[in-house]
Design an enzyme around this catalytic site. Sequence first.
Site, PDB file in Angstrom:
ATOM      1  N   GLU A 178      35.695  -9.405  57.026  1.00 52.26           N
ATOM      2  CA  GLU A 178      35.806 -10.535  56.093  1.00 52.26           C
ATOM      3  C   GLU A 178      36.530 -10.283  54.768  1.00 52.26           C
ATOM      4  O   GLU A 178      35.929 -10.365  53.692  1.00 52.26           O
ATOM      5  CB  GLU A 178      34.413 -11.103  55.805  1.00 52.26           C
ATOM      6  CG  GLU A 178      33.759 -11.603  57.061  1.00 52.26           C
ATOM      7  CD  GLU A 178      32.593 -12.553  56.821  1.00 52.26           C
ATOM      8  OE1 GLU A 178      32.222 -12.795  55.661  1.00 52.26           O
ATOM      9  OE2 GLU A 178      32.080 -13.080  57.824  1.00 52.26           O
ATOM     10  N   GLU A 270      31.875 -11.580  64.531  1.00 52.97           N
ATOM     11  CA  GLU A 270      30.624 -12.001  63.884  1.00 52.97           C
ATOM     12  C   GLU A 270      30.523 -13.514  63.930  1.00 52.97           C
ATOM     13  O   GLU A 270      31.484 -14.217  63.633  1.00 52.97           O
ATOM     14  CB  GLU A 270      30.594 -11.520  62.421  1.00 52.97           C
ATOM     15  CG  GLU A 270      29.243 -11.704  61.738  1.00 52.97           C
ATOM     16  CD  GLU A 270      29.292 -11.316  60.262  1.00 52.97           C
ATOM     17  OE1 GLU A 270      29.648 -10.160  59.946  1.00 52.97           O
ATOM     18  OE2 GLU A 270      28.986 -12.190  59.430  1.00 52.97           O
TER      19      GLU A 270
END
Length: 353
Positions: A178, A270
Amino acid sequence: MSASTAYTFTVRARDAAGNVSPVSDAVTATTQSNGGTPPGTTPAAINGRLKVCGVKLCNQYGKPIQLRGMSSHGLQWYSHCLTGGSLDALATDWNSDVLRISLYVQEGGYETNPRMFTDRVHQLIEMATARGMYALVDWHQLTPGDPNYNLSRAKTFFTEIAQRHRGKTNLLYDIANEPNGVSWSRIKSYAEQLIPVIRAQDPATPILIGTHGWGSLGISDGRNETDIINNPVQATNIMYTFHFYAASHDQEYLDALNRASDRIPIFVTEFGTQEASGDGPNNFTRTQQYLDLMAAKKISWVNWNFSDDERTGAVFKVGTCNNNGPWTGTTSLKPAGVWIRDRIRTPDSFPTT
Ligand code: IDC
């Protein structure tokens, strides 16, 4: 069976959607019994070393496959949820193909004790390997969101991981969880500096690269996948990652995943069935839409997370890890855990709606 008894067996690989492959695809193996699980029957043994093929992830026979599995929580907080018993359950009760080993860099993670955290990752790779799962090593950079901040740490960490484990065929490296507050071109620059360092040790393991806007292909930044398509990372055997939280990320994100996965290799390293906080109400209907898309396109996925924290997205009820289980079945699971375990165990029971 004695240790010297040779035998031949045939396994029929479970493919992307969990389908048992036709007999014509069957893998025949001759081996020697060691008294344990016959080699060749686990996801990692059947599929072997993975390789990116076009926009798909392929097994050792060049056949596109889909991996499904679970991410750990941050090792600095929930390492005690990863035990021999819990990983046995993940492999044989959940039928998980993959364990994502979530190594936070900040927030009390790697940077505070590189030796200890690297050793724990080594150990978890061995534990996943012993159970026939793929080990997805997640460099969980998050705050700050520019992966360049941790470039030298990442070089040190991945050099040792790749050097130690390059003989294994069940690894995946996720080099930037991320990225946020950073442009795609800066992420690309990071990847192009780190990847050659990893490749010098391990030329063959697929490498996964986080996308801008918290792994949203840029959507959370008001951008989109064309930033990547027009300026791809110059390396081979790589994939780009996409993350979503189904109660927060709706049609715009689903559409981006659908479009992008036709153009670039995507791995969903994820996702949660709840809000982006990892907490709040589950949206199982929306999650199933994502899962249907990912099954149809053989996009591999990993759910957040295999711990007992208090949020709705941690699969175990609070206290399970300190009590050392029970790990199998559903008695210790929160609703999200019951739901996602079913989708990993028996994905074909939940056909496209
Ligand atoms: C959350 C954890 C929480 C922790 C927080 C900050 O559940 O305990 O305090 O991170 O580190 C992500 C991140 C992942 C987040 C998760 C849920 O990759 O680290 O975990 N999430 O918020 N992206 C979207 C959601």
